[in-house]
Every structure is written in C-alpha cells, then in structure tokens.
Design an enzyme around this catalytic site. Structure first.
Site, PDB file in Angstrom:
ATOM      1  N   GLU A 170       9.148  -1.537  -5.207  1.00 41.90           N
ATOM      2  CA  GLU A 170      10.191  -2.405  -4.667  1.00 41.90           C
ATOM      3  C   GLU A 170      11.304  -2.608  -5.702  1.00 41.90           C
ATOM      4  O   GLU A 170      11.106  -2.327  -6.887  1.00 41.90           O
ATOM      5  CB  GLU A 170       9.571  -3.749  -4.293  1.00 41.90           C
ATOM      6  CG  GLU A 170       8.481  -3.651  -3.237  1.00 41.90           C
ATOM      7  CD  GLU A 170       9.013  -3.319  -1.832  1.00 41.90           C
ATOM      8  OE1 GLU A 170      10.150  -2.814  -1.703  1.00 41.90           O
ATOM      9  OE2 GLU A 170       8.279  -3.575  -0.860  1.00 41.90           O
ATOM     10  N   ASP A 187      15.201  -1.099   1.550  1.00 39.67           N
ATOM     11  CA  ASP A 187      15.611  -1.659   0.253  1.00 39.67           C
ATOM     12  C   ASP A 187      15.602  -0.599  -0.856  1.00 39.67           C
ATOM     13  O   ASP A 187      15.703  -0.927  -2.029  1.00 39.67           O
ATOM     14  CB  ASP A 187      14.720  -2.851  -0.140  1.00 39.67           C
ATOM     15  CG  ASP A 187      13.250  -2.465  -0.308  1.00 39.67           C
ATOM     16  OD1 ASP A 187      12.916  -1.263  -0.193  1.00 39.67           O
ATOM     17  OD2 ASP A 187      12.431  -3.369  -0.565  1.00 39.67           O
ATOM     18  N   HIS A 242      13.133   1.407  -1.688  1.00 39.19           N
ATOM     19  CA  HIS A 242      11.861   1.697  -2.371  1.00 39.19           C
ATOM     20  C   HIS A 242      11.351   3.102  -2.057  1.00 39.19           C
ATOM     21  O   HIS A 242      11.580   3.628  -0.968  1.00 39.19           O
ATOM     22  CB  HIS A 242      10.785   0.639  -2.053  1.00 39.19           C
ATOM     23  CG  HIS A 242      10.259   0.649  -0.656  1.00 39.19           C
ATOM     24  ND1 HIS A 242       9.895  -0.515  -0.009  1.00 39.19           N
ATOM     25  CD2 HIS A 242      10.010   1.654   0.229  1.00 39.19           C
ATOM     26  CE1 HIS A 242       9.440  -0.221   1.191  1.00 39.19           C
ATOM     27  NE2 HIS A 242       9.504   1.089   1.365  1.00 39.19           N
ATOM     28  N   ASP A 269       0.265   5.331  -1.514  1.00 37.41           N
ATOM     29  CA  ASP A 269      -0.037   3.898  -1.593  1.00 37.41           C
ATOM     30  C   ASP A 269      -1.044   3.478  -0.530  1.00 37.41           C
ATOM     31  O   ASP A 269      -1.364   4.248   0.380  1.00 37.41           O
ATOM     32  CB  ASP A 269       1.262   3.076  -1.463  1.00 37.41           C
ATOM     33  CG  ASP A 269       2.207   3.596  -0.386  1.00 37.41           C
ATOM     34  OD1 ASP A 269       1.736   4.303   0.531  1.00 37.41           O
ATOM     35  OD2 ASP A 269       3.403   3.308  -0.459  1.00 37.41           O
TER      36      ASP A 269
HETATM   37  P1  PGA Z   1       9.262   4.234   7.435  1.00 35.28           P
HETATM   38  O1  PGA Z   1       8.892   3.701   5.987  1.00 35.28           O
HETATM   39  O2  PGA Z   1       9.078   5.709   7.421  1.00 35.28           O
HETATM   40  O3  PGA Z   1       8.274   3.562   8.355  1.00 35.28           O
HETATM   41  O4  PGA Z   1      10.678   3.837   7.691  1.00 35.28           O
HETATM   42  C1  PGA Z   1       9.419   4.346   4.881  1.00 35.28           C
HETATM   43  C2  PGA Z   1       9.028   3.629   3.611  1.00 35.28           C
HETATM   44  O5  PGA Z   1       8.887   2.398   3.622  1.00 35.28           O
HETATM   45  O6  PGA Z   1       8.858   4.307   2.599  1.00 35.28           O
END
Ligand code: PGA
Length: 264
Positions: free
Chosen positions: A143, A136, A138, A67
């Site tokens: 999301e 959450d 994702h 992304d």
């Molecule tokens: P993070 O993000 O590794 O910074 O916790 C993970 C994600 O949002 O996929």
C-alpha cells in the site's frame, strides 16, 4: 518499460496470457509469480483455453502468489488460495505440490514470511511475475507508504483497498484488514514483471506508475527500476497517459506479443 495498449480488456487479458504462455513454452520448468483479483481472470481463462487445446503444459511449472489475507484458510471462499484453485489451478495440469501461496493462518507470521522468501530462492527465483494494480497504485498489498525495498511481510490494507475489495465479500466488515504480501523488493527480483490493468478506474494509478516520479505513494512506480517490465493495458486504463503515441510507436517495432511461440 514496455507499454502495450490493447483495444479492450479482453484483448489485454489475452495478450498478458500469451506472454505468460510463451514464458512456459520457452522454459517448461518456469517459476511463475501469480496474482489474484478481478483483472487477471480473463488471462487465466486464456491460459486454461490454451492448456485444453493442447498448447500449454504446466506439469513442470512452479508458482508463487503475491499475497493472502490473514485469517482466511485455504478453503475460505474469499481466500486467495481458493481463488487460484477455482480460477486456474483446478483447470490445468499443475502439480499442487509446486503451488505456493503465503499462509494466512500461520501461527508465526514473521517466520512464515521469511520462509516464503526462502522458498522463492530455493525454487531459483521467479521468472515472470504477473501483477495487478490497486486504484491507490499498490502492487500486491504494498500500500502507499510501503518501502520500495520491502520483503514478504504482514501489511495493513489501506481503507481504499478494503472498499475496493468489499465487492467480493457479503459485507465490507468481512474484508480482512491484514494480509501477508510479497514486498516491492521481492517483486523487483523477478526476472520479468508483467503488470496488467484494465478499466478507467485504474487510469490515474497507471499514469502515476508509468509517467509519475518514483514514489512509495504509488508502489507500482518501482517497476520503473526493473530492467524487464511490461505493462499491458486496455484503452481505458491507458486513457490518462500523456505519451500514448510514443508507446504505440515503440510497440510497432516490437514482435507481436500475441503470437505463440512453437515448443520446438
Ligand atoms: P483487481 O485488483 O484486479 O480486482 O482490480 C487489483 C489489485 O488490487 O492489485
């Protein structure tokens, strides 16, 4: 789903890196799917270490990132493009021509998303996709509520994700609200998926992902449909799982994932 639980975040990151390294050793022209965020940093450090030790050659590897924020160009300090070069690509011998990230500045984002999908297909598909997980649930920026059949597209970040990611920006207002993200359907087409999660703040999302029912409210649950998904956790991220003993028992019969394969 193979669930590997490591004693610490550092150990979990090393295990994920060794799984990626073995993919590249076994298939030097692998197509890797890569992720950003705080979690994979330890894995990228281990991949850099292995490369510097002469054990890992990225010269024929192709990469696709999950992304990118809309509106942030490759030079922006918080763009995922910049993140990947600063934290991995600049330190290994990857050919920048083989590196792909969604274009957050594309004038026609719909066309750019379709083109990204085409590029993945033209590269032969993704052999191994590294994933983080949001609090959450994702994967990438899929999301809660994202279609489990979704493809690369424009997506609005959930409020919780904006809050979670504000730590990387000077102010939460600076966090882009839109991103281009591979879809859940895109991710599921990878030949292998590798989800890495560390820390207590991921424990609830991980319990849902591994032991909860399949639901678009936690898009990581879609990995239950994948025939070759591996989840690597530290003890904290695993702490809400109800079947830890079963995962440890199953893992005791598996080859040690930290063992590097020989290039021969
Ligand atoms: P993070 O993000 O590794 O910074 O916790 C993970 C994600 O949002 O996929």
């Amino acid at each position: 789903m193979r669930v590997i639980i490591r004693p610490s975040a550092t150990a979990a990151c090393v295990t994920a890196a060794r799984i990626i390294a073995n993919q590249v050793i076994g298939q030097p022209d692998s197509v890797l799917g890569l992720a950003t965020g705080g979690t994979p940093l330890g894995s990228y450090q281990e991949l850099i270490r292995l490369h510097r030790a002469g054990q890992l050659d990225f010269s024929r590897v192709t990469t696709f990132n999950l992304d990118e924020y809309v509106g942030l160009g490759p030079q922006h300090a918080q763009s995922y493009h910049r993140f990947m070069f600063s934290n991995l690509f600049d330190a290994i011998n990857i050919d920048p021509q083989r590196v792909h990230l969604p274009d957050g500045l594309a004038s026609d984002l719909t066309e750019a998303c379709a083109d990204y999908e085409r590029q993945i297909v033209e590269a032969g598909g993704i052999d191994l996709q590294l994933l983080g997980i949001g609090t959450d649930g994702h994967i990438a920026f899929n999301e809660p509520g994202s279609s489990l059949a979704s493809r690369t597209r424009l997506k609005t970040l959930a409020r919780q994700t904006v809050d979670d990611n504000a730590r990387f920006f000077d102010h939460s207002d600076d966090v882009p609200r839109l991103a281009v993200t591979m879809g859940v359907g895109t991710i599921l087409e990878s030949r292998q998926c590798l989800l890495l999660a560390t820390g207590e703040n991921k424990a609830a999302a991980i319990r849902g992902a591994i032991e909860g029912p399949l639901t678009s409210q936690n898009t990581a649950t879609a990995l239950q449909l994948h025939p070759a998904a591996i989840v690597v956790l530290d003890q904290e991220a695993a702490s809400w799982l109800s079947r830890i003993d079963a995962y440890r028992h199953a893992e005791s019969y598996m080859p040690d994932p930290d063992q590097l394969e020989s290039a021969d």
